[in-house]
Design a protein around this motif. Sequence first.
Motif, mmCIF file in Angstrom:
data_model
loop_
_atom_site.group_PDB
_atom_site.id
_atom_site.type_symbol
_atom_site.label_atom_id
_atom_site.label_comp_id
_atom_site.label_asym_id
_atom_site.label_seq_id
_atom_site.Cartn_x
_atom_site.Cartn_y
_atom_site.Cartn_z
ATOM 1 N N PHE A 1 2.052 1.635 -3.440
ATOM 2 C CA PHE A 1 0.932 2.066 -4.289
ATOM 3 C C PHE A 1 0.681 3.563 -4.103
ATOM 4 O O PHE A 1 0.510 4.308 -5.077
ATOM 5 C CB PHE A 1 -0.307 1.255 -3.922
ATOM 6 C CG PHE A 1 -1.506 1.567 -4.757
ATOM 7 C CD1 PHE A 1 -1.523 1.231 -6.107
ATOM 8 C CD2 PHE A 1 -2.603 2.210 -4.218
ATOM 9 C CE1 PHE A 1 -2.619 1.521 -6.880
ATOM 10 C CE2 PHE A 1 -3.709 2.498 -5.001
ATOM 11 C CZ PHE A 1 -3.716 2.160 -6.326
ATOM 12 N N PHE B 1 -7.975 -0.435 -9.535
ATOM 13 C CA PHE B 1 -6.870 -1.291 -9.113
ATOM 14 C C PHE B 1 -6.906 -1.483 -7.601
ATOM 15 O O PHE B 1 -6.842 -2.607 -7.093
ATOM 16 C CB PHE B 1 -5.552 -0.654 -9.549
ATOM 17 C CG PHE B 1 -4.361 -1.514 -9.321
ATOM 18 C CD1 PHE B 1 -4.091 -2.577 -10.180
ATOM 19 C CD2 PHE B 1 -3.510 -1.292 -8.253
ATOM 20 C CE1 PHE B 1 -3.004 -3.386 -9.970
ATOM 21 C CE2 PHE B 1 -2.419 -2.109 -8.038
ATOM 22 C CZ PHE B 1 -2.159 -3.147 -8.897
ATOM 23 N N ALA B 2 -7.061 -0.351 -6.883
ATOM 24 C CA ALA B 2 -7.110 -0.438 -5.422
ATOM 25 C C ALA B 2 -8.302 -1.261 -4.986
ATOM 26 O O ALA B 2 -8.200 -2.079 -4.065
ATOM 27 C CB ALA B 2 -7.175 0.966 -4.826
ATOM 28 N N TRP C 1 0.842 -1.210 0.000
ATOM 29 C CA TRP C 1 0.000 0.000 0.000
ATOM 30 C C TRP C 1 0.864 1.241 0.000
ATOM 31 O O TRP C 1 0.524 2.240 -0.640
ATOM 32 C CB TRP C 1 -0.957 -0.010 1.187
ATOM 33 C CG TRP C 1 -2.042 -1.025 1.006
ATOM 34 C CD1 TRP C 1 -2.214 -2.168 1.709
ATOM 35 C CD2 TRP C 1 -3.074 -0.999 0.022
ATOM 36 N NE1 TRP C 1 -3.286 -2.864 1.235
ATOM 37 C CE2 TRP C 1 -3.852 -2.166 0.190
ATOM 38 C CE3 TRP C 1 -3.422 -0.108 -0.990
ATOM 39 C CZ2 TRP C 1 -4.928 -2.470 -0.604
ATOM 40 C CZ3 TRP C 1 -4.518 -0.404 -1.784
ATOM 41 C CH2 TRP C 1 -5.262 -1.569 -1.595
ATOM 42 N N VAL D 1 -5.611 9.429 -13.798
ATOM 43 C CA VAL D 1 -4.937 8.708 -12.711
ATOM 44 C C VAL D 1 -5.963 7.950 -11.877
ATOM 45 O O VAL D 1 -5.773 6.781 -11.534
ATOM 46 C CB VAL D 1 -4.139 9.703 -11.832
ATOM 47 C CG1 VAL D 1 -3.572 8.972 -10.615
ATOM 48 C CG2 VAL D 1 -3.027 10.335 -12.626
ATOM 49 N N VAL E 1 0.853 6.465 -6.975
ATOM 50 C CA VAL E 1 -0.249 7.381 -7.293
ATOM 51 C C VAL E 1 0.232 8.819 -7.170
ATOM 52 O O VAL E 1 -0.074 9.674 -8.017
ATOM 53 C CB VAL E 1 -1.452 7.101 -6.366
ATOM 54 C CG1 VAL E 1 -2.497 8.196 -6.509
ATOM 55 C CG2 VAL E 1 -2.072 5.765 -6.696
ATOM 56 N N ALA F 1 -6.164 4.140 -10.782
ATOM 57 C CA ALA F 1 -5.853 3.817 -9.389
ATOM 58 C C ALA F 1 -7.049 3.245 -8.644
ATOM 59 O O ALA F 1 -6.904 2.274 -7.904
ATOM 60 C CB ALA F 1 -5.325 5.062 -8.671
#
Lengths: 434, 394
Positions: free
Chosen positions: A164, A201-202, A161, A194, A168, A198
């Motif tokens: 990640f 995916f998250a 995380w 973005v 981002v 993002a």
Amino acid sequence: MTHYVRTKDAPLLPPPASTTGIVGWLRENLFSSVTNTILTFIGLYLIYLIVPPIINWGFLSAVWTGEDGDACRSEKVGRAVGACWAFVEAKFGQIIYGRYPVEERWRVTLVYVLGFGALIPMVVPSLPYKGLNALFLLAIYPVVAFILLTGGNIDIGTGFWIGFAVLVAILLGVAFFAASVAKIIELRDGIKGVAMFAVPFAAVVLVSSADLGLAPVETSLWGGLLVTLVVAVTGIVASMPIGILLALGRRSQMPIIRLFCIAFIEFWRGVPLITVLFMSSVMLPLFLPEGVNFDKLLRVLIGVALFSAAYMAEVVRGGLQAIPRGQYEGAMALGLSYWKMMRMIVLPQALKMVIPGIVNTFIGLFKDTTLVLIVGLFDLLGIIQLNFTDPNWSTPSTSHSGYAFAAILFFVFCFGMSRYSIFMENRLDTGHRN
Amino acid sequence: MAVSEQADAAKVALWNNPRFRALLSQAVLIFAIVWMGYEIVTNTVSNLERQNIASGFGFLENTAGFGIIQTLVPYAEDSTYGRAFLVGLLNTLLVAFFGIIFATILGFIIGIARLSKNWVISRLAAVYVEVFRNTPLLLQIFFWYFAVLRAVPGPRESLSAFGLFFLNNRGLYMPAPVFSDNAYIILVAFIAGIFSAIALRWWAKQRQIRTGQQFPVFISSLGLIFGFPIIAFFAAGMPITLDQPELSGFNFKGGMTMIPEFASLLLALTIYTASFIAEIVRAGILAVSHGQSEAAHALGLRVNPTLRLVVIPQAMRVIIPPLTSQFLNLTKNSSLAVAIAYPDLVSVFAGTVLNQTGQAVEILLMTMGVYLIISIITSMFMNWYNARMSLVER
């Protein structure tokens, strides 16, 4: 004065009896000449040699039910025994689910039902909501299937995380830079872009790592039709985008990208799938840093995806080459960028044109999934082969019956797909050819 | 003019310049490849060190220490891994060679049968194609190996044909020719037959150009090519005798043996590939437009010359490229031998040798390299053929 010239039409006579009806058809198609007659009799003799024994073996003297191998041993039954379908029946659960725990099999069933349920409205042209359906099949279904089959709850760790979040932040920085300094995009578009990457995916990672109360099932327990379908479907879905990119790259003006794509495609197409599978099972672990370990099924999936991507690339390239230059030039004249031109003008036409090729690649891949048994995964054929060693069922006709059943299953899938591709080919034929 | 162009060029921002974009994306690709390559090499080196696996190709000199059930060149357990590689490669080429020949013959027969006007024959051919094309090759190999050839009786109850051929679960036993000293005369006669057939063809063509008369070249060539060796065989006092296999103890001795692994692999590869070749042949013949044969008939050619001079040459143009790729597929598919332990390249080298040495990288690179070389040679031939045969338009 007498007229010798007819003033009325002569009555129409029926065609000679020997050219119509069954007799005419027989004369025309089977007995039109001496050679033809001989060929007909040879053909009929071949049918006589092949068909009655198969019917006798598969139906008349077959054993349909039984508790164990004794039902299929002719000395125990007291008659000649053909196919031992009781064996297939007894092992049916394994053939469909592999060694997946019995109490968890409903999850696999649910995956099958969801998959076929979404696929059927997708392939029947007259049914509506194709877009939503495609979104479900390509975006939501894989995640659902993954969680259902593995049990989800994957161990991600906080490191992921943090990484990640950093990624981002970097992307947002790039978007901000592009909007304020370089002024090639609007800031809002940048942030939207973005977010579009993002957030899903998250969400996917979050759902997969959440504990949904499903018992985890190791992929080493998967088997049978499940493994066959997972390998084939993942291979084809993953190979589509990679294949399209490779095909575009191979026709690119940029020499290094073109060279890379040619080398990539020719390498994978030049080697047998077995060596690719060996590579993914013994060489890939060597390439990874110490401590990182991939699941065996995942490694095979990577190998299969890259392998079929190369074949897909050549199929797509065939379609790209068949698009007339005017289409490209027209798109450029409208001021479309390269990607817009490809997405809106060229690829829709090219992909439509190569649907038969894509289906053929899929059929080939589907048959080739049987090869995973060589690296120790038990697919449909592998699990049947494995069950021949069961001493309870070691009868003379066990292996024949098992192979026959596997052949029928594969035949139904492959033949169905090839018929569907012919159907789509006729449907999509706009009559522009020739 | 030049000044305003420069001004325009200057106005375009760097990142909107197509040339800059192209350079940038290629630089990114190179960077990614180099970085990945670096990662892979360093990881592999450290992994190999940790697992105490040697690297380099020195292992090819080491003693293999395992037997191989079918060897075309002398090989024993004390031979080297390099020798085992050669044995495997030759076994692959052997099965691919015979597979290609038989699959082509069978495929052409089935393909033509599918186009037959005879309904029974064309249906039978269609069923053949659909059944064998739509089931996995591995399944077919298993079927022939485990369900058919393993199920035939043992050596004592061998099935025999004419007392010369014996089939049991150890293989197919055939009489082997034994050549005595002057057997070479037959080979010489055979070569002489081929050359005289070529000369006859040249002479017949010259004569046809000069006088218009035709000469039955095909039949007489067959007579020359096979007649000469037969005459030589008797003239030299029958120098070839047959060594017949005979049951002694638990198995047959003498003669030639075809191991069941080879037989089932060859059978499966032939039958499977023939179904693809049949479709190629059918498509190729259908691709020749009907007007071609009508025109040939209008010129007064009969059925056979029409086929030989008009239809087949044009159909071959369509058939040959996909046919070569089927040959390539057959060669690559022969690697399925590993599933029934036929000692081909993958089974011997990427299987046994890999397990013994653990040098996965070198061994798989060598194995893949062999198949890559074969496929590159094939595609070079295909490009050459396409360039030679493509229709020159305008």
